[in-house]
Design a protein around this motif. Structure first.
Motif, mmCIF file in Angstrom:
data_model
loop_
_atom_site.group_PDB
_atom_site.id
_atom_site.type_symbol
_atom_site.label_atom_id
_atom_site.label_comp_id
_atom_site.label_asym_id
_atom_site.label_seq_id
_atom_site.Cartn_x
_atom_site.Cartn_y
_atom_site.Cartn_z
ATOM 1 N N THR A 142 15.595 -3.792 -3.400
ATOM 2 C CA THR A 142 15.668 -2.494 -4.055
ATOM 3 C C THR A 142 14.869 -1.510 -3.211
ATOM 4 N N LEU A 143 15.469 -0.380 -2.884
ATOM 5 C CA LEU A 143 14.762 0.699 -2.200
ATOM 6 C C LEU A 143 14.232 1.650 -3.254
ATOM 7 N N VAL A 144 12.921 1.894 -3.246
ATOM 8 C CA VAL A 144 12.322 2.798 -4.214
ATOM 9 C C VAL A 144 11.516 3.865 -3.486
ATOM 10 N N ARG A 161 0.878 -1.174 0.000
ATOM 11 C CA ARG A 161 0.000 0.000 0.000
ATOM 12 C C ARG A 161 0.909 1.215 0.000
ATOM 13 N N VAL A 162 0.830 2.022 -1.063
ATOM 14 C CA VAL A 162 1.760 3.140 -1.226
ATOM 15 C C VAL A 162 1.017 4.438 -1.485
ATOM 16 N N THR A 163 1.643 5.528 -1.097
ATOM 17 C CA THR A 163 1.189 6.867 -1.453
ATOM 18 C C THR A 163 2.400 7.619 -1.986
ATOM 19 N N SER A 164 2.166 8.772 -2.552
ATOM 20 C CA SER A 164 3.247 9.569 -3.108
ATOM 21 C C SER A 164 4.191 10.007 -1.981
ATOM 22 N N GLY A 165 5.487 9.794 -2.185
ATOM 23 C CA GLY A 165 6.480 10.164 -1.192
ATOM 24 C C GLY A 165 6.952 9.022 -0.318
ATOM 25 N N VAL A 181 8.832 5.595 0.840
ATOM 26 C CA VAL A 181 10.029 4.838 0.496
ATOM 27 C C VAL A 181 9.786 3.408 0.948
ATOM 28 N N ILE A 182 9.823 2.457 -0.010
ATOM 29 C CA ILE A 182 9.538 1.067 0.326
ATOM 30 C C ILE A 182 10.706 0.176 -0.082
ATOM 31 N N THR A 219 11.167 6.047 -8.189
ATOM 32 C CA THR A 219 12.577 6.246 -8.490
ATOM 33 C C THR A 219 13.395 5.265 -7.649
ATOM 34 N N VAL A 220 14.356 4.592 -8.290
ATOM 35 C CA VAL A 220 15.214 3.640 -7.587
ATOM 36 C C VAL A 220 16.227 4.432 -6.766
ATOM 37 N N LEU A 221 16.219 4.212 -5.440
ATOM 38 C CA LEU A 221 17.168 4.882 -4.562
ATOM 39 C C LEU A 221 18.438 4.069 -4.377
ATOM 40 N N LYS A 222 18.284 2.745 -4.215
ATOM 41 C CA LYS A 222 19.439 1.927 -3.880
ATOM 42 C C LYS A 222 19.185 0.467 -4.219
ATOM 43 N N GLN A 223 20.208 -0.204 -4.737
ATOM 44 C CA GLN A 223 20.196 -1.656 -4.899
ATOM 45 C C GLN A 223 21.071 -2.197 -3.784
ATOM 46 N N ALA A 224 20.539 -3.055 -2.928
ATOM 47 C CA ALA A 224 21.290 -3.501 -1.762
ATOM 48 C C ALA A 224 20.921 -4.933 -1.409
ATOM 49 N N LYS A 225 21.465 -5.381 -0.276
ATOM 50 C CA LYS A 225 21.108 -6.679 0.279
ATOM 51 C C LYS A 225 20.491 -6.451 1.642
ATOM 52 N N ASP A 226 19.505 -7.265 1.968
ATOM 53 C CA ASP A 226 18.795 -7.157 3.236
ATOM 54 C C ASP A 226 19.645 -7.777 4.351
ATOM 55 N N ALA A 227 19.154 -7.692 5.558
ATOM 56 C CA ALA A 227 19.854 -8.276 6.706
ATOM 57 C C ALA A 227 19.935 -9.790 6.553
ATOM 58 N N LYS A 228 20.972 -10.380 7.134
ATOM 59 C CA LYS A 228 21.171 -11.816 7.019
ATOM 60 C C LYS A 228 20.146 -12.575 7.860
ATOM 61 N N VAL A 229 19.595 -13.627 7.282
ATOM 62 C CA VAL A 229 18.677 -14.520 7.971
ATOM 63 C C VAL A 229 19.419 -15.832 8.204
ATOM 64 N N ILE A 230 19.441 -16.278 9.448
ATOM 65 C CA ILE A 230 20.143 -17.509 9.803
ATOM 66 C C ILE A 230 19.168 -18.681 9.747
ATOM 67 N N ILE A 231 19.567 -19.725 9.024
ATOM 68 C CA ILE A 231 18.780 -20.949 8.943
ATOM 69 C C ILE A 231 19.532 -22.017 9.746
ATOM 70 N N PHE A 232 18.911 -22.538 10.793
ATOM 71 C CA PHE A 232 19.553 -23.534 11.635
ATOM 72 C C PHE A 232 18.654 -24.750 11.734
ATOM 73 N N LYS A 233 19.176 -25.899 11.314
ATOM 74 C CA LYS A 233 18.422 -27.147 11.388
ATOM 75 C C LYS A 233 19.103 -28.070 12.395
ATOM 76 N N LYS A 234 18.293 -28.741 13.198
ATOM 77 C CA LYS A 234 18.852 -29.650 14.195
ATOM 78 C C LYS A 234 17.886 -30.795 14.434
ATOM 79 N N LYS A 235 18.438 -31.990 14.559
ATOM 80 C CA LYS A 235 17.661 -33.145 14.988
ATOM 81 C C LYS A 235 18.285 -33.636 16.282
ATOM 82 N N ARG A 236 17.515 -33.628 17.328
ATOM 83 C CA ARG A 236 18.086 -33.955 18.629
ATOM 84 C C ARG A 236 18.534 -35.416 18.705
ATOM 85 N N ARG A 237 19.581 -35.582 19.442
ATOM 86 C CA ARG A 237 20.196 -36.905 19.701
ATOM 87 C C ARG A 237 20.710 -37.599 18.443
ATOM 88 N N GLN A 238 20.842 -36.903 17.345
ATOM 89 C CA GLN A 238 21.317 -37.523 16.108
ATOM 90 C C GLN A 238 22.645 -36.925 15.636
#
Length: 100
Positions: free
Chosen positions: A90-92, A13-17, A19-20, A58-77
């Motif tokens: 992309t920030l627009v 949902r956007v309006t003029s002005g 930044v998304i 208008t394109v403001l910046k091409q970047a990378k988002d914050a890192k998301v950690i994926i952790f998988k574990k099976k107990r006792r294995q």
């Protein structure tokens, strides 16, 4: 006036002005992009799109988002896997909401 646009499989949902932060789209910094997939414009709801409506940004910046950690574990294995992912974004800045 506000608009609901669809890009990258998500709706915003956007309006003029505003930044998304959206999923990466083609375009260099400072260039103008046009979103033609407008699902709603004010009180007008499209079926599925609003005819003749578009949103300019208008394109403001091409970047990378914050890192998301994926952790998988099976107990006792003795099974542990740690992985990370950084989504390209992309920030627009919305400059104009055009509708009929």
């Amino acid at each position: 006036m506000y608009a609901v646009i669809k890009t990258g499989g998500k709706q915003y949902r956007v309006t003029s002005g505003d930044v998304i932060k959206i999923e990466k789209i083609a375009g260099e910094e400072g260039k103008e992009v046009v979103f033609n997939e407008v699902l709603a414009l004010g009180d007008t709801i499209g079926s599925p799109l609003v005819a003749g409506a578009s949103v300019k940004a208008t394109v403001l910046k091409q970047a990378k988002d914050a890192k998301v950690i994926i952790f998988k574990k099976k107990r006792r294995q003795n099974y542990r896997r740690k992985n990370g992912h950084r989504q390209s974004i992309t920030l627009v800045k919305i400059t104009d909401v055009i509708g009929k």
